[in-house]
Scaffold this active site. Structure first.
Site, short mmCIF file in Angstrom:
data_model
loop_
_atom_site.label_atom_id
_atom_site.label_comp_id
_atom_site.label_asym_id
_atom_site.label_seq_id
_atom_site.Cartn_x
_atom_site.Cartn_y
_atom_site.Cartn_z
N GLU A 81 7.90 18.32 -24.60
CA GLU A 81 7.21 18.67 -23.36
C GLU A 81 7.60 20.07 -22.88
O GLU A 81 6.80 20.76 -22.24
CB GLU A 81 7.50 17.63 -22.27
CG GLU A 81 6.91 16.25 -22.54
CD GLU A 81 5.39 16.20 -22.39
OE1 GLU A 81 4.78 17.22 -21.97
OE2 GLU A 81 4.80 15.15 -22.67
N GLU A 118 -5.55 16.87 -10.40
CA GLU A 118 -6.10 17.14 -11.73
C GLU A 118 -7.61 17.36 -11.71
O GLU A 118 -8.37 16.79 -12.49
CB GLU A 118 -5.74 16.00 -12.69
CG GLU A 118 -5.86 16.40 -14.15
CD GLU A 118 -5.38 15.32 -15.11
OE1 GLU A 118 -4.56 15.65 -15.97
OE2 GLU A 118 -5.80 14.17 -14.98
N ASN A 153 -2.29 18.36 -20.18
CA ASN A 153 -2.64 17.36 -21.19
C ASN A 153 -2.65 17.94 -22.60
O ASN A 153 -3.05 17.25 -23.55
CB ASN A 153 -4.03 16.77 -20.88
CG ASN A 153 -4.04 15.93 -19.62
OD1 ASN A 153 -3.09 15.22 -19.33
ND2 ASN A 153 -5.11 16.05 -18.85
N LYS A 198 5.59 22.91 -14.35
CA LYS A 198 4.94 21.72 -13.80
C LYS A 198 4.71 21.87 -12.30
O LYS A 198 3.63 21.55 -11.78
CB LYS A 198 5.82 20.49 -14.09
CG LYS A 198 5.19 19.15 -13.69
CD LYS A 198 4.29 18.62 -14.75
CE LYS A 198 3.77 17.22 -14.42
NZ LYS A 198 4.63 16.13 -14.91
N HIS A 238 -2.01 10.78 -27.47
CA HIS A 238 -2.09 9.46 -26.87
C HIS A 238 -2.85 8.49 -27.76
O HIS A 238 -2.53 7.29 -27.81
CB HIS A 238 -2.78 9.54 -25.50
CG HIS A 238 -1.84 9.83 -24.38
ND1 HIS A 238 -2.27 10.08 -23.10
CD2 HIS A 238 -0.49 9.91 -24.33
CE1 HIS A 238 -1.23 10.31 -22.32
NE2 HIS A 238 -0.14 10.22 -23.04
N HIS A 274 -1.99 15.91 -25.70
CA HIS A 274 -1.95 14.51 -25.31
C HIS A 274 -3.21 13.74 -25.69
O HIS A 274 -3.15 12.51 -25.83
CB HIS A 274 -1.70 14.39 -23.81
CG HIS A 274 -0.30 14.70 -23.40
ND1 HIS A 274 0.26 15.96 -23.56
CD2 HIS A 274 0.68 13.93 -22.86
CE1 HIS A 274 1.50 15.93 -23.11
NE2 HIS A 274 1.78 14.73 -22.69
N HIS A 297 6.72 9.08 -27.77
CA HIS A 297 5.68 9.84 -27.07
C HIS A 297 5.68 11.32 -27.45
O HIS A 297 4.64 11.88 -27.81
CB HIS A 297 5.88 9.71 -25.55
CG HIS A 297 4.99 10.59 -24.74
ND1 HIS A 297 3.66 10.32 -24.52
CD2 HIS A 297 5.24 11.78 -24.11
CE1 HIS A 297 3.12 11.29 -23.79
NE2 HIS A 297 4.07 12.18 -23.52
N ARG A 300 -4.71 21.52 -13.60
CA ARG A 300 -3.69 20.56 -14.03
C ARG A 300 -4.04 19.92 -15.38
O ARG A 300 -3.15 19.41 -16.07
CB ARG A 300 -3.48 19.49 -12.97
CG ARG A 300 -2.34 18.54 -13.30
CD ARG A 300 -1.92 17.66 -12.15
NE ARG A 300 -0.88 16.73 -12.57
CZ ARG A 300 -0.17 15.97 -11.75
NH1 ARG A 300 -0.39 16.05 -10.44
NH2 ARG A 300 0.74 15.15 -12.20
N ARG A 314 0.82 -1.23 0.00
CA ARG A 314 0.00 0.00 0.00
C ARG A 314 0.84 1.27 0.00
O ARG A 314 0.37 2.35 0.36
CB ARG A 314 -0.97 0.01 1.18
CG ARG A 314 -2.03 -1.08 1.14
CD ARG A 314 -3.11 -0.85 2.17
NE ARG A 314 -4.15 -1.85 2.06
CZ ARG A 314 -4.17 -2.99 2.75
NH1 ARG A 314 -3.19 -3.23 3.62
NH2 ARG A 314 -5.15 -3.85 2.60
N LYS A 327 1.90 11.44 -10.90
CA LYS A 327 1.09 10.52 -11.69
C LYS A 327 1.90 9.26 -11.99
O LYS A 327 3.00 9.34 -12.54
CB LYS A 327 0.68 11.17 -13.02
CG LYS A 327 -0.52 12.09 -12.93
CD LYS A 327 -0.92 12.50 -14.35
CE LYS A 327 -2.16 13.36 -14.35
NZ LYS A 327 -2.56 13.72 -15.73
#
Length: 339
Positions: free
Chosen positions: A177, A223, A231, A213, A238, A234, A251, A227, A113, A135
């Site tokens: 990025e 998010e 994206n 960031k 993606h 993306h 990417h 935030r 955990r 993330k």
């Protein structure tokens, strides 16, 4: 250079320092069980350098590329931690690019955990963006990052010297990025690309991109609103990456393609295309809209029959817009490659 990400429940430092790979113990506790996780694309001497500083260290090398972010690899790593007798006081080191950061972070978030992990990003993409923010995720078949959570590193150690072993294509791929950070938040980053050789300015590019960031994540860790601007590019990117990325596109290259249609200013679009030329990046790819759309319908940003996209009209200012999935499909079919 040093930054601190200050969150409500946790804060951690980001150290940018040439040669820091040889001085990890200065910034992190290595006197415990450590599992270094890296991939086959990372020079073995980097692994050896870190191992030499870990009295109770072990390491595991996974395959290079998005295929490593899978349930089978995740299971192998959890089994290894169990066999090594890792407890909650022990630690994982993520030594590699964005894939390694995502994978290690997810393992660290879920084993017992939650245990600590240290981020040592070795690519431009991970040093500029993915190594901070919390993330963590793995892929489910052809859907990127659909299984994941939020789990922040205890410290991030960035050694720009590790970029010297990157192939040029991978170096340029990660700079996308930073271009994104300039478009959505800090337009001065774009000026760095336009005025200077990005290779010579890499430390400043990393620093300014991480400031963006950091600022966004501190305001919206999970998010919920702001935030989401991270994206930018993306959503479409993606989708393309999920269909073509494992073998054909990187990417950053997919994100570069995805940003262009979301620029609402013709002059700004031309400005960005000139930066792409400088970085030897494609601005388009001839993709199958039906295949890409089938993947995008599973995107975690989708909400029923709508999806949130990020658009930019003026450099440094981004806005969120909800559009219907039907509109998204129409949007995809209308985008034509320029070459």
């Amino acid at each position: 250079m040093q930054l601190s990400v200050n969150l409500q429940q946790k804060s951690y430092d980001i150290i940018i320092e040439r040669g820091i790979l040889n001085r990890i113990a200065t910034y992190a506790n290595l006197n415990r069980k450590i599992l270094i996780i890296s991939d086959a694309g990372v020079p073995k001497r980097y692994v050896d350098t870190v191992m030499a500083q870990c009295p109770q260290g072990a390491y595991h090398i996974v395959q290079q590329g998005e295929g490593a972010k899978s349930f089978p690899v995740y299971k192998v790593l959890c089994r290894k931690l169990l066999e090594l007798g890792f407890t909650r006081t022990d630690c994982i080191i993520a030594l590699g690019g964005g894939v390694i950061g995502d994978l290690c972070g997810f393992v660290a978030a879920t084993y017992l955990r939650g245990i600590e992990f240290i981020g040592i990003p070795t690519t431009t993409l991970s040093q500029i963006d993915s190594s901070i923010g919390g993330k963590v995720a793995i892929n489910l078949e052809d859907v990127k990052n659909i299984i994941g959570g939020f789990h922040h590193p205890s410290v991030v150690l960035i050694d720009p010297d590790t970029l010297q072993t990157l192939p040029k294509r991978h170096f340029m791929n990660g700079l996308v990025e930073a271009v994104k950070a300039g478009l959505i938040y800090d337009s001065s980053i774009l000026e760095l690309f336009e005025t200077f050789d990005p290779i010579e300015q890499i430390e400043e590019i990393i620093y300014r991109s991480l400031l963006v960031k950091k600022a966004v994540v501190e305001q919206d860790e999970k998010e919920q609103n702001l935030r989401k601007i991270l994206n930018f590019g993306h959503t479409l990117g993606h989708g393309i990456e999920s269909v073509y990325g494992l073998s054909e596109l990187l990417h950053g290259e997919c994100v570069a393609i995805g940003m262009i249609p979301m620029l609402e200013n013709a002059d700004l679009k031309e400005r960005v295309l000139r930066i792409y030329d400088k970085l030897h990046l494609k601005s388009d790819v001839d993709y199958n809209a039906d295949e890409v759309f089938a993947v995008m319908k599973k995107d975690k940003k989708a909400q029923g029959d709508t999806i949130t996209v990020v658009k930019v009209k003026e450099a440094g200012m981004a806005r969120l817009e909800n559009i219907s999935m039907e509109s998204l499909y129409q949007f995809l079919t209308e985008i034509k490659p320029q070459s």
